[in-house]
Design a protein around this motif. Structure first.
Motif, PDB file in Angstrom:
ATOM      1  N   THR A 262       0.781  -1.162  -0.076  1.00 50.63           N
ATOM      2  CA  THR A 262      -0.019  -0.196   0.123  1.00 50.63           C
ATOM      3  C   THR A 262       0.803   1.239  -0.104  1.00 50.63           C
ATOM      4  O   THR A 262       0.522   2.102  -0.817  1.00 50.63           O
ATOM      5  CB  THR A 262      -0.936  -0.042   1.316  1.00 50.63           C
ATOM      6  N   ALA A 263       1.777   1.125   0.942  1.00 51.11           N
ATOM      7  CA  ALA A 263       2.749   2.508   0.893  1.00 51.11           C
ATOM      8  C   ALA A 263       3.401   2.667  -0.266  1.00 51.11           C
ATOM      9  O   ALA A 263       3.393   3.744  -0.607  1.00 51.11           O
ATOM     10  CB  ALA A 263       3.950   2.210   2.095  1.00 51.11           C
ATOM     11  N   VAL A 264       3.968   1.774  -0.903  1.00 51.76           N
ATOM     12  CA  VAL A 264       4.677   1.802  -2.315  1.00 51.76           C
ATOM     13  C   VAL A 264       3.553   2.261  -3.380  1.00 51.76           C
ATOM     14  O   VAL A 264       4.093   3.233  -4.148  1.00 51.76           O
ATOM     15  CB  VAL A 264       5.410   0.433  -2.528  1.00 51.76           C
ATOM     16  N   ILE A 265       2.572   2.008  -3.338  1.00 53.40           N
ATOM     17  CA  ILE A 265       1.759   2.434  -4.463  1.00 53.40           C
ATOM     18  C   ILE A 265       1.214   3.777  -4.027  1.00 53.40           C
ATOM     19  O   ILE A 265       1.079   4.316  -5.126  1.00 53.40           O
ATOM     20  CB  ILE A 265       0.376   1.246  -4.406  1.00 53.40           C
ATOM     21  N   VAL A 266       0.887   4.070  -3.041  1.00 55.12           N
ATOM     22  CA  VAL A 266       0.285   5.255  -2.457  1.00 55.12           C
ATOM     23  C   VAL A 266       1.201   6.471  -2.412  1.00 55.12           C
ATOM     24  O   VAL A 266       1.115   7.789  -2.698  1.00 55.12           O
ATOM     25  CB  VAL A 266      -0.533   5.132  -0.976  1.00 55.12           C
ATOM     26  N   LEU A 267       2.546   6.256  -2.079  1.00 59.98           N
ATOM     27  CA  LEU A 267       3.398   7.427  -1.828  1.00 59.98           C
ATOM     28  C   LEU A 267       3.600   8.269  -3.166  1.00 59.98           C
ATOM     29  O   LEU A 267       3.344   9.427  -3.052  1.00 59.98           O
ATOM     30  CB  LEU A 267       4.812   6.972  -1.313  1.00 59.98           C
ATOM     31  N   PRO A 268       3.815   7.881  -4.217  1.00 60.49           N
ATOM     32  CA  PRO A 268       4.049   8.612  -5.401  1.00 60.49           C
ATOM     33  C   PRO A 268       2.551   9.478  -5.655  1.00 60.49           C
ATOM     34  O   PRO A 268       2.929  10.598  -6.045  1.00 60.49           O
ATOM     35  CB  PRO A 268       4.016   7.685  -6.534  1.00 60.49           C
ATOM     36  N   LEU A 269       1.559   8.813  -5.246  1.00 63.63           N
ATOM     37  CA  LEU A 269       0.167   9.486  -5.346  1.00 63.63           C
ATOM     38  C   LEU A 269       0.158  10.882  -4.255  1.00 63.63           C
ATOM     39  O   LEU A 269      -0.634  11.523  -4.681  1.00 63.63           O
ATOM     40  CB  LEU A 269      -1.037   8.727  -5.426  1.00 63.63           C
ATOM     41  N   PHE A 270       1.011  10.653  -3.232  1.00 59.79           N
ATOM     42  CA  PHE A 270       1.063  11.670  -2.279  1.00 59.79           C
ATOM     43  C   PHE A 270       1.668  12.691  -2.665  1.00 59.79           C
ATOM     44  O   PHE A 270       1.711  14.054  -2.007  1.00 59.79           O
ATOM     45  CB  PHE A 270       1.430  11.241  -0.897  1.00 59.79           C
ATOM     46  N   VAL A 271       2.603  12.750  -3.800  1.00 60.18           N
ATOM     47  CA  VAL A 271       3.484  13.806  -4.139  1.00 60.18           C
ATOM     48  C   VAL A 271       2.824  15.240  -4.266  1.00 60.18           C
ATOM     49  O   VAL A 271       3.020  16.206  -3.909  1.00 60.18           O
ATOM     50  CB  VAL A 271       4.352  13.463  -5.545  1.00 60.18           C
TER      51      VAL A 271
END
Lengths: 221, 200
Positions: A162-171
């Motif tokens: 989840t973290a790996v998928i989501v972190l780029p979208l948090f940019v």
């Protein structure tokens, strides 16, 4: 309507209890905010410069904490099957789950964010904007994070995925929110950053549930 | 009201393995079917396919004139091994939520709690329940929110003899009211039912 309200009550209660709920999120947030001056150095001048941004990044990380179990538990214990078999569209169900997550974790974090920023040396006049950014940004984090949580259903160590998928979208929200805070601290117009953050949150709320519902259906079949 | 279940030439595949093919089943209002078969034969998968939760390899599942989407959202109850009850929530919270979610009211939840003798347990956390009590809580949904087709996955297994008989009477009453039941079982059902053996 009563169905949606009942679900919102359930989801908020579940998010409140999930992985320690808001206390753990706020505690984690306080921990990260405390670590930063230790790593960067305690000189107030340097801290003041990074304080709003640091508080903001810590917030994004804390929002990740309880996300991974958003769909996982319901998937494992069969509740997701029953949530699907209802007149309420799965997209709405997913949106309500994210809203419950937001109420139980993002709202307490939004209260903690100005305190942490001021403790790091940010000017108190920034507090209302930090609070507003945390509240609106929290919506973006919940709805974008929900996509990651739904996509990692059934995977082992789903939390990390989840973290790996989501972190780029948090940019984008991190850039917009951090930009608004920086601009206000520097006495520049900050409204555009905040509006972009709001637009991203609105986009996430509109599109996120569609992606979550598709990912849930895929995981079930 | 859901009054027909028509399964034609159905094949299901799970994890690359063909479970069964050419399966036929027709139910009308007031009829029940008992699915038998060895472990892993595909009884649970068939129930989930009827509920629309898994895709079909081949064949059709229809509900008479009723639109399948509407049938699955409003007219089907599924009670499986995984009952979706959260251990940390109270019996009352879980029963009330799932009743509202499946279209019942607080009054009907109370009525179902009385029928399944859950009233003294309402303030307990679900984790404190025995397996039989927990199953009764899951089954209480069936009465709390009336839906025509009941899909039951080994509904009787954790129940004691007394409760098996009492739930048998509830199933008979559901059929008498024009309902339908598809149940996966290892022991015979206490109601008249079409037998359907599932094998590859």
């Amino acid at each position: 309507m009563s169905r949606a309200l009942a679900l919102l009550r359930r989801e908020t209660a579940l998010a409140w209890g999930r992985g320690g709920g808001p206390l753990v999120s706020v505690g984690f947030y306080a921990g990260v905010a405390t670590l930063l001056p230790l790593a960067i150095g305690p000189e107030p001048a340097r801290l003041v410069a990074v304080a709003p941004g640091a508080a903001w990044v810590a917030l994004a990380l804390a929002a990740l904490l309880s996300l991974d179990r958003l769909f996982e538990r319901d998937y494992e214990d069969g509740a997701l099957d029953l949530l699907v078999m209802s007149p309420t569209p799965l997209e709405i169900t997913c949106a309500i789950k994210c809203l419950g997550q937001w109420i139980a974790t993002a709202a307490p974090l939004a209260l903690a964010a100005p305190i942490a920023a001021i403790a790091l040396g940010a000017e108190p006049r920034l507090a209302p904007l930090i609070f507003a950014c945390a509240l609106v940004g929290g919506l973006a984090f919940s709805f974008v994070g929900g996509i990651g949580a739904a996509l990692s259903l059934g995977a082992r160590r789903g939390g990390l995925l989840t973290a790996v998928i989501v972190l780029p979208l948090f940019v984008p929200p991190v850039i917009f929110g951090g930009g608004a805070l920086d601009a206000m601290a520097g006495g520049l117009p900050w409204a555009s950053g905040f509006l972009l953050l709001s637009a991203y949150a609105a986009g996430a709320m509109a599109l996120g549930p569609i992606a979550m519902a598709a990912a849930c259906r895929n995981a079930l079949s | 009201m859901i009054a027909d279940l028509e399964i034609g030439n159905l094949a299901l595949r799970r994890g690359g393995r063909l479970l069964f093919q050419g399966l036929e089943l027709r139910l009308k209002a007031g009829e029940a079917a008992a699915l038998t078969g060895r472990n892993g034969a595909g009884k649970t998968s068939l129930l989930r396919a009827i509920a629309g939760l898994v895709g079909l390899e081949a064949g059709t599942i229809g509900f008479g004139d009723l639109d399948p989407v509407l049938a699955r959202s409003d007219h089907i109850h599924l009670v499986g091994h995984q009952d979706g009850q959260k251990p940390a929530r109270t019996v009352r919270e879980e029963l009330d939520f799932w009743t509202l979610w499946t279209g019942g009211t607080s009054a009907s939840a109370e009525m179902a709690a009385r029928a399944f003798e859950l009233t003294p347990l309402l303030d307990l956390e679900v984790r404190r329940l025995s397996a039989g009590q927990r199953r009764r809580l899951a089954l209480a949904r069936l009465l709390a929110a009336p839906r025509g087709l009941w899909l039951l996955d080994e509904p009787l297994s954790p129940l004691d003899a007394d409760w098996r008989a009492r739930f048998g009477a509830m199933m008979a009453q559901h059929l008498a009211g024009g309902g339908m039941i598809v149940a996966a079982v290892h022991d015979p059902l206490p109601i008249p039912a079409k037998a359907l053996e599932i094998s590859a």
